[in-house]
Each structure stands twice: as structure tokens, then as C-alpha cells.
Design a protein around this motif. Structure first.
Motif, PDB file in Angstrom:
ATOM      1  N   THR A  25       0.853  -1.181   0.000  1.00 46.67           N
ATOM      2  CA  THR A  25       0.000   0.000   0.000  1.00 46.67           C
ATOM      3  C   THR A  25       0.892   1.236   0.000  1.00 46.67           C
ATOM      4  O   THR A  25       2.070   1.157   0.373  1.00 46.67           O
ATOM      5  CB  THR A  25      -0.902   0.040   1.250  1.00 46.67           C
ATOM      6  OG1 THR A  25      -0.067   0.089   2.418  1.00 46.67           O
ATOM      7  CG2 THR A  25      -1.816  -1.180   1.319  1.00 46.67           C
ATOM      8  N   LYS A  26       0.320   2.360  -0.379  1.00 51.70           N
ATOM      9  CA  LYS A  26       1.119   3.597  -0.359  1.00 51.70           C
ATOM     10  C   LYS A  26       1.505   3.968   1.075  1.00 51.70           C
ATOM     11  O   LYS A  26       2.551   4.563   1.299  1.00 51.70           O
ATOM     12  CB  LYS A  26       0.391   4.739  -1.064  1.00 51.70           C
ATOM     13  CG  LYS A  26      -0.887   5.215  -0.449  1.00 51.70           C
ATOM     14  CD  LYS A  26      -1.466   6.360  -1.282  1.00 51.70           C
ATOM     15  CE  LYS A  26      -2.613   7.095  -0.670  1.00 51.70           C
ATOM     16  NZ  LYS A  26      -3.592   6.343   0.074  1.00 51.70           N
ATOM     17  N   ASP A  27       0.696   3.553   2.040  1.00 58.06           N
ATOM     18  CA  ASP A  27       0.994   3.828   3.453  1.00 58.06           C
ATOM     19  C   ASP A  27       2.302   3.172   3.901  1.00 58.06           C
ATOM     20  O   ASP A  27       3.002   3.690   4.761  1.00 58.06           O
ATOM     21  CB  ASP A  27      -0.119   3.285   4.365  1.00 58.06           C
ATOM     22  CG  ASP A  27      -1.491   3.854   4.063  1.00 58.06           C
ATOM     23  OD1 ASP A  27      -1.597   4.710   3.165  1.00 58.06           O
ATOM     24  OD2 ASP A  27      -2.454   3.454   4.728  1.00 58.06           O
ATOM     25  N   MET A  28       2.587   2.014   3.319  1.00 60.87           N
ATOM     26  CA  MET A  28       3.736   1.228   3.774  1.00 60.87           C
ATOM     27  C   MET A  28       4.976   1.395   2.896  1.00 60.87           C
ATOM     28  O   MET A  28       6.022   0.825   3.188  1.00 60.87           O
ATOM     29  CB  MET A  28       3.340  -0.254   3.860  1.00 60.87           C
ATOM     30  CG  MET A  28       2.335  -0.571   4.956  1.00 60.87           C
ATOM     31  SD  MET A  28       2.934  -0.177   6.615  1.00 60.87           S
ATOM     32  CE  MET A  28       4.238  -1.394   6.801  1.00 60.87           C
ATOM     33  N   LEU A  40       7.824 -10.095  -4.425  1.00 59.34           N
ATOM     34  CA  LEU A  40       7.855 -10.104  -2.965  1.00 59.34           C
ATOM     35  C   LEU A  40       8.628  -8.881  -2.466  1.00 59.34           C
ATOM     36  O   LEU A  40       9.685  -8.554  -2.985  1.00 59.34           O
ATOM     37  CB  LEU A  40       8.527 -11.387  -2.459  1.00 59.34           C
ATOM     38  CG  LEU A  40       8.413 -11.668  -0.965  1.00 59.34           C
ATOM     39  CD1 LEU A  40       6.982 -12.065  -0.612  1.00 59.34           C
ATOM     40  CD2 LEU A  40       9.358 -12.778  -0.569  1.00 59.34           C
ATOM     41  N   THR A  41       8.083  -8.220  -1.468  1.00 61.03           N
ATOM     42  CA  THR A  41       8.752  -7.027  -0.930  1.00 61.03           C
ATOM     43  C   THR A  41       9.585  -7.385   0.292  1.00 61.03           C
ATOM     44  O   THR A  41       9.248  -8.292   1.041  1.00 61.03           O
ATOM     45  CB  THR A  41       7.724  -5.938  -0.540  1.00 61.03           C
ATOM     46  OG1 THR A  41       6.747  -6.521   0.318  1.00 61.03           O
ATOM     47  CG2 THR A  41       7.054  -5.329  -1.737  1.00 61.03           C
ATOM     48  N   ILE A  42      10.652  -6.647   0.458  1.00 57.68           N
ATOM     49  CA  ILE A  42      11.538  -6.817   1.607  1.00 57.68           C
ATOM     50  C   ILE A  42      11.490  -5.511   2.397  1.00 57.68           C
ATOM     51  O   ILE A  42      11.710  -4.433   1.842  1.00 57.68           O
ATOM     52  CB  ILE A  42      12.995  -7.116   1.171  1.00 57.68           C
ATOM     53  CG1 ILE A  42      13.064  -8.347   0.243  1.00 57.68           C
ATOM     54  CG2 ILE A  42      13.905  -7.282   2.375  1.00 57.68           C
ATOM     55  CD1 ILE A  42      12.642  -9.657   0.862  1.00 57.68           C
ATOM     56  N   LEU A  43      11.183  -5.630   3.685  1.00 55.63           N
ATOM     57  CA  LEU A  43      11.111  -4.452   4.555  1.00 55.63           C
ATOM     58  C   LEU A  43      12.493  -4.025   5.025  1.00 55.63           C
ATOM     59  O   LEU A  43      13.407  -4.838   5.122  1.00 55.63           O
ATOM     60  CB  LEU A  43      10.211  -4.750   5.761  1.00 55.63           C
ATOM     61  CG  LEU A  43       8.725  -4.873   5.433  1.00 55.63           C
ATOM     62  CD1 LEU A  43       8.012  -5.733   6.460  1.00 55.63           C
ATOM     63  CD2 LEU A  43       8.088  -3.506   5.347  1.00 55.63           C
ATOM     64  N   ASN A  44      12.635  -2.756   5.325  1.00 55.26           N
ATOM     65  CA  ASN A  44      13.899  -2.180   5.776  1.00 55.26           C
ATOM     66  C   ASN A  44      14.142  -2.551   7.237  1.00 55.26           C
ATOM     67  O   ASN A  44      13.403  -2.129   8.121  1.00 55.26           O
ATOM     68  CB  ASN A  44      13.827  -0.660   5.598  1.00 55.26           C
ATOM     69  CG  ASN A  44      15.128   0.028   5.914  1.00 55.26           C
ATOM     70  OD1 ASN A  44      15.812  -0.314   6.870  1.00 55.26           O
ATOM     71  ND2 ASN A  44      15.467   1.019   5.114  1.00 55.26           N
ATOM     72  N   CYS A 139       2.380  -3.919  11.099  1.00 60.53           N
ATOM     73  CA  CYS A 139       1.818  -3.826   9.745  1.00 60.53           C
ATOM     74  C   CYS A 139       2.740  -4.421   8.700  1.00 60.53           C
ATOM     75  O   CYS A 139       3.929  -4.101   8.671  1.00 60.53           O
ATOM     76  CB  CYS A 139       1.563  -2.360   9.383  1.00 60.53           C
ATOM     77  SG  CYS A 139       0.383  -1.530  10.453  1.00 60.53           S
ATOM     78  N   ASN A 140       2.167  -5.250   7.833  1.00 58.54           N
ATOM     79  CA  ASN A 140       2.889  -5.780   6.692  1.00 58.54           C
ATOM     80  C   ASN A 140       2.724  -4.802   5.534  1.00 58.54           C
ATOM     81  O   ASN A 140       1.959  -3.843   5.637  1.00 58.54           O
ATOM     82  CB  ASN A 140       2.354  -7.170   6.332  1.00 58.54           C
ATOM     83  CG  ASN A 140       3.390  -8.033   5.628  1.00 58.54           C
ATOM     84  OD1 ASN A 140       4.172  -7.550   4.827  1.00 58.54           O
ATOM     85  ND2 ASN A 140       3.386  -9.314   5.945  1.00 58.54           N
ATOM     86  N   THR A 141       3.389  -5.037   4.429  1.00 60.70           N
ATOM     87  CA  THR A 141       3.338  -4.095   3.307  1.00 60.70           C
ATOM     88  C   THR A 141       1.948  -3.977   2.689  1.00 60.70           C
ATOM     89  O   THR A 141       1.647  -2.999   2.030  1.00 60.70           O
ATOM     90  CB  THR A 141       4.325  -4.508   2.193  1.00 60.70           C
ATOM     91  OG1 THR A 141       3.994  -5.828   1.746  1.00 60.70           O
ATOM     92  CG2 THR A 141       5.759  -4.462   2.677  1.00 60.70           C
TER      93      THR A 141
END
Length: 197
Positions: A25-28, A40-44, A139-141
Motif C-alpha cells: 500500500t502507499k501507506d507502507m 515479494l517485498t523486503i522491509l527495511n 503492519c505488513n506491506t
């Protein structure tokens, strides 16, 4: 010089805490480190660590903390967190009136609420908003963060990831309250928070 992480980088990565969803989402967006070729996204990791610290400092200032989760995989971690810092824990379906109706037998006057997913814990989120109680959410992406006061970006679909977040939050809250001075004084292990599958 950058701040040292709360635990070793390898220990963080071993829990899968950085794995986001295929949707974001744009929030994440601000918490995403990169998107892999398969989507697949990787969080910082630094932002995850930073947000756990901020959340722990915030929670350390409050006594009436409520943890609410519908996720079975978060049950053990949430209960251990509650035991460690003296928070009330609500597992499963969130009953209407828990935060808003003083006449309910299960009413709880919380200073702050911690939820593991704004989507699956939306009833708790709605009640907290009505009662004007600050919300800390993992929160996930793929999550929307509307009405969330403090976001902890992380994989909220993995047992070990959730266990690590609650473990670190509990330890840092106790340090923030002055109940323990060093990490070594924390009487729980990460395995206590993971529990049995």
C-alpha cells in the motif's frame, strides 16, 4: 555512527521479519527496502528496529496496555508479552464494547492498544478509535495504516517474526520502565515467545 541493532542482524533475518507481501500500500511504501523480481517485498530492517524502539519507549510510559489479536500464531507471543510487562491480552474475536462500554463485564480502560494486524484486528482498531485510545500496530506491506498511531513494519504473518517483535518490545519496555537495566536481566528467551507450533 549508526545505532547498534537491538539484536544481531542474522537473528533478525532468521525469523523472516523482513518479508513483506506481494502487494504494498502507499501507506507502507516508506518501509520497503526493495521489491524482488517475483514481486515479494523486503522491509527495511533498520526501520523495523527503529520502530520497535519507538514503540517500546511509548509503551513504557503506560500501565494499562491491551494487546488484541485474532491470529492464532500470535497467541503465545502476545500472552508472554502480557505476562512480562503486565499487559491485558485479548486473543480471538474482539467483543464489542470491550473499550467503549463501561457496563460490559469484559470492559477494559486501556491507555494504549497493540494489535498484530489492522485488517484481522479491525474490530479492536475501530473500538480504539471510538474510545480515542492510541493504537500501535504491526503492519505488513499490504496493510492500510489509517487510524494507526504507531506503525511497526514487519512480517505479521509469521509466528517467529511476531514472537521476536513481542520479545523485543517486552524487554525494551522493562528497560524503559527501569525494571531491568541490561538485556541479560530479561528472564525470558525468544523461544518462550515462539511457543510450540
Amino acid at each position: 555512527m549508526p545505532a547498534k541493532l537491538l539484536i544481531g542482524r542474522k537473528d533478525y533475518l532468521a525469523t523472516g521479519i523482513c518479508f513483506g507481501a506481494k502487494t504494498k500500500t502507499k501507506d507502507m511504501r516508506e518501509f520497503v527496502y526493495k521489491t524482488k523480481a517475483d514481486g515479494l517485498t523486503i522491509l527495511n530492517l533498520k526501520k523495523i528496529d527503529e520502530r520497535i524502539r519507538i514503540a517500546a519507549k511509548f509503551l513504557a510510559r503506560h500501565r494499562n496496555i491491551l494487546v488484541a489479536t485474532r491470529k492464532k500464531i500470535a497467541k503465545n507471543a502476545a500472552e508472554k508479552f502480557g505476562e512480562a510487562i503486565g499487559a491485558k491480552v485479548f486473543i480471538g474475536r474482539f467483543l464489542p464494547g470491550t473499550l467503549t462500554n463501561p457496563n460490559c463485564e469484559y470492559f477494559y480502560e486501556a491507555d494504549v492498544i497493540v494489535i498484530t494486524d489492522p485488517l484481522s484486528d479491525k474490530r479492536a482498531l475501530q473500538e480504539a478509535v471510538k474510545a480515542r485510545i492510541p493504537v500501535v500496530a504491526i503492519c505488513n506491506t499490504s496493510n492500510e495504516t489509517k487510524y494507526v498511531d504507531l506503525v511497526i513494519p514487519a512480517n505479521n504473518k509469521g509466528r517467529k517474526s511476531l514472537a521476536l517483535i513481542f520479545y523485543l518490545l517486552a524487554r525494551e519496555v522493562l528497560k524503559g520502565r527501569g525494571e531491568i537495566k541490561k538485556d541479560e536481566e530479561f528472564k525470558y528467551s525468544l523461544e518462550d515467545f515462539v511457543g510450540k507450533e
